[in-house]
Design a protein around this motif. Structure first.
Motif, PDB file in Angstrom:
ATOM      1  N   PRO A  47       0.582  -1.194  -0.048  1.00  0.00           N
ATOM      2  CA  PRO A  47      -0.142  -0.089  -0.216  1.00  0.00           C
ATOM      3  C   PRO A  47       0.914   1.339   0.294  1.00  0.00           C
ATOM      4  O   PRO A  47       0.424   2.421  -0.417  1.00  0.00           O
ATOM      5  CB  PRO A  47      -0.720  -0.135   1.263  1.00  0.00           C
ATOM      6  N   SER A  74      -6.054   3.426  -5.064  1.00  0.00           N
ATOM      7  CA  SER A  74      -6.751   3.471  -3.697  1.00  0.00           C
ATOM      8  C   SER A  74      -8.067   3.831  -3.824  1.00  0.00           C
ATOM      9  O   SER A  74      -8.329   5.130  -4.236  1.00  0.00           O
ATOM     10  CB  SER A  74      -5.923   4.611  -3.026  1.00  0.00           C
ATOM     11  N   GLY A 106      -4.934  -4.471   0.712  1.00  0.00           N
ATOM     12  CA  GLY A 106      -4.187  -4.138   1.615  1.00  0.00           C
ATOM     13  C   GLY A 106      -2.610  -4.795   1.752  1.00  0.00           C
ATOM     14  O   GLY A 106      -1.943  -5.000   2.760  1.00  0.00           O
ATOM     15  N   HIS A 134      -6.779  -0.128  -0.252  1.00  0.00           N
ATOM     16  CA  HIS A 134      -5.452  -0.131  -1.194  1.00  0.00           C
ATOM     17  C   HIS A 134      -5.563  -1.595  -2.131  1.00  0.00           C
ATOM     18  O   HIS A 134      -5.745  -2.486  -1.606  1.00  0.00           O
ATOM     19  CB  HIS A 134      -4.477  -0.156  -0.562  1.00  0.00           C
TER      20      HIS A 134
END
Length: 620
Positions: A47, A74, A106, A134
């Motif tokens: 991320p 994102s 993530g 993310h």
């Protein structure tokens, strides 16, 4: 002054809040933007990775590159999706790009997909508008090192049916209700052009996997050699190597009579698909091959006549109908085999794809009905034997596979003499795809295979499916069909095969099936051991499921026992994910306090297969 400043500050914060809410609420109407790069590093999934220099793209973007490419975004959860409020709901991303790929949430791998089986990435099981997720996707640009065209075909948010994500799915078993022997259907392999090796280690690998039959073609291609003086001789060295290997594995050979030795060609054909220059000469070769197998102490029971004849895998004599060429070949072969071994079984027509002709609305095929019915009619009229019926299938949904077997049985009703002869049905080649595909190397192909076996071949009563391929020819992972790599490493499909062959012998009542979930359970009456196999596979947008296994009437020997769980999914027993941890192993153990009732809750990801093994704790 202080009150004035506070009033203005609150007003600004209020307006910012409106802006944030407005953006979150309207995000669904704005095309999603993705950062894109045609390089490869697993760090790209993090991320916190800096992708500021990457190109920005959206759905519909096309490019050309080799190996792998990456997308990153994102994603802000909007307040609504397609008019549905998202608060507290499960929100997902429907995704499809290139040949397939793996999706990260993530920074952790969440799921893999294939372009014909697109992904559903669950972003939140209980969404909060404005929440930031993310996501990164590593897409596959073909299984080789060449450049391929790619496109971002789909990236859209959706509200997921809550019963799929939040509700428990009940699988109930009752060992007190026995349904008869469990078919051992996932115990066959198929290999074209021979194996890369016939080593003892490879034989032990297949023997340990539980392989009971093994179909091979190309067995006669090199059986005739030309001497210096122009005369011909039989050379059984290649055949002997394969026969000895089958003996080491401890399995039956399904001998596919193919292909044409070059000295027997009627017309030059580098693919070994010529018709014979002399039918009697070819018949003598088949007879001598069958006799040789018997003389050396390795007799062969199953003899299949040729390979995919319906799609042109033998050139016709001038002016002859293609089906007539096949029935001529069939007669030559069965008479030769039965002359050597009157008890041998003869099978065919080994058609490619389903038992239908082109453009038939019932299902796929290439001269399939013509050849399937044609062979049945020929045997009905002439009295030729047909002990087992064979065909090939790749890639189709399990429903089509089941329908194919049912259609063939329906055809047989028109040929009563032949119907009495037929003892077995054998799909002598089946696999995820007929082309090289990354799904062959990961859990997508493995879960597809499990669903196809359980809901296709087993459900239709097909006795001998033969997975194509047994072992890769190339080193590494290049999307080949093999159940094992060239280096004898098990792919996920090999671990699924092991699961099926670890099942206990007597099938018991097992309730638990929907569009994604399929299950089967079995019992060993002597030890009291119970096994349950559960598959989670969807053709499109499969989701993880919460499975509750409930058992009643367990054998008393399971008191104070244990339930061991084995798992093949995106990270477990998956060579593609972790070569160092590719073997099937226990991922969880749950004590069985009492045999009166047992209950177990777990999450089963999409594209996964689990085996639950219950025993008294004293059995290794």
């Amino acid at each position: 002054m202080w009150r004035l400043l506070m009033t203005r500050l609150l007003a600004v914060l209020f307006l910012l809040g409106l802006v944030i809410v407005s953006v979150a609420a309207s995000a669904e109407n704005v095309p999603m933007k993705w950062k894109f790069l045609t390089q490869d590093s697993r760090d790209f999934a993090r991320p916190d990775f800096d992708d500021s220099s990457w190109q920005e793209v959206a759905v519909g973007y096309k490019w050309k590159s080799a190996g792998f490419a990456w997308f990153r975004s994102s994603i802000t959860i909007p307040a609504e999706i397609d008019g549905k409020p998202t608060t507290g709901q499960a929100v997902g991303l429907r995704w499809n790009a290139c040949d397939g790929g793996e999706c990260y949430v993530g920074g952790k791998v969440y799921t893999r997909y294939d372009n014909d089986h697109p992904a559903l990435v669950v972003l939140s099981e209980s969404a909060k508008p404005g929440e930031l997720i993310h996501v990164a996707v590593r897409v596959f640009m073909g299984p080789d090192t060449a450049e391929h065209e790619g496109s971002l075909g789909q990236a859209e948010l959706c509200v997921i049916d809550p019963k799929l994500i939040k509700d428990e799915f009940l699988v109930m078993i009752d060992p007190g209700k026995r349904l008869g022997p469990l078919p051992r259907s996932f115990a066959g392999l198929s290999q074209g052009a021979g194996l890369p090796d016939y080593d003892d280690a490879t034989a032990a690998l297949f023997r340990g996997l539980g392989i009971k039959w093994f179909r091979m073609d190309n067995l006669l291609t090199n059986a005739v050699k030309k001497n210096d003086d122009g005369t011909l001789r039989y050379d059984w060295s290649d055949l002997d190597k394969r026969l000895d290997f089958m003996k080491k594995v401890g399995c039956e050979l399904i001998f596919c009579i193919s292909y044409m030795p070059e000295p027997f060609d009627a017309v030059p054909n580098p693919e070994r698909h010529s018709y014979p220059r002399d039918w009697n000469e070819f018949g003598e070769l088949v007879y001598q091959a069958a006799k040789h197998c018997i003389d050396r102490g390795t007799p062969v029971k199953y003899w299949e006549v040729w390979n995919e004849f319906n799609t042109g895998w033998m050139v016709d004599p001038p002016g002859r109908d293609h089906l007539k060429t096949y029935t001529t070949l069939y007669d030559v072969c069965w008479k030769a085999v039965r002359r050597a071994d009157p008890k041998a079984w003869i099978g065919g027509p080994a058609i490619a794809s389903g038992p239908w002709n082109e453009n038939d609305p019932r299902g796929p095929g290439v001269n399939g009905e013509k050849f399937m019915r044609g062979l049945m009619e020929h045997c009905e009229k002439t009295g030729a034997p047909l002990d087992f019926i064979t065909w090939h299938e790749y890639f189709q949904p399990y429903g089509i596979m089941k329908k194919e077997a049912e259609q063939i049985k329906e055809y047989l009703k028109d040929y009563p003499k032949v119907k009495k002869q037929v003892k077995e049905y054998a799909v002598t080649e089946w696999s995820y795809a007929w082309w090289h595909d990354r799904a062959h190397d990961n859990e997508v192909g493995a879960a597809w295979a499990a669903a196809s076996m359980l809901r296709g071949w087993m459900a239709a009563g097909v006795q001998k499916p033969c997975w194509f391929l047994a072992k890769d020819f190339s080193s590494g992972l290049q999307g080949e069909w093999g159940m094992f790599t060239r280096e004898n490493k098990p792919k996920p499909v090999a671990n699924v095969c092991r699961m099926f062959n670890s099942m206990m012998p007597i099938r018991i009542e097992c309730k638990g099936e929907d569009e994604q979930i399929a299950s089967v359970a079995s019992l060993d009456p002597d030890s009291g051991r119970v096994t349950v196999l559960i598959v989670n596979f969807a053709e499109r947008y499969g989701s993880p499921r919460k499975i509750r296994l409930s058992a009643m009437n367990l054998p008393s020997s399971l008191d104070n026992g244990v339930c061991r769980q084995y798992l093949v999914d995106a990270i477990h027993a998956n060579l593609w994910h972790d070569p160092a941890r590719c073997e099937l192993s226990v991922v969880r153990e749950v004590p069985i306090v009492s045999s009166n009732a047992f209950d177990m809750l777990f999450e089963l990801p999409n594209n996964s297969v689990t085996l639950l093994e219950m025993d008294g704790g004293n059995v290794p």
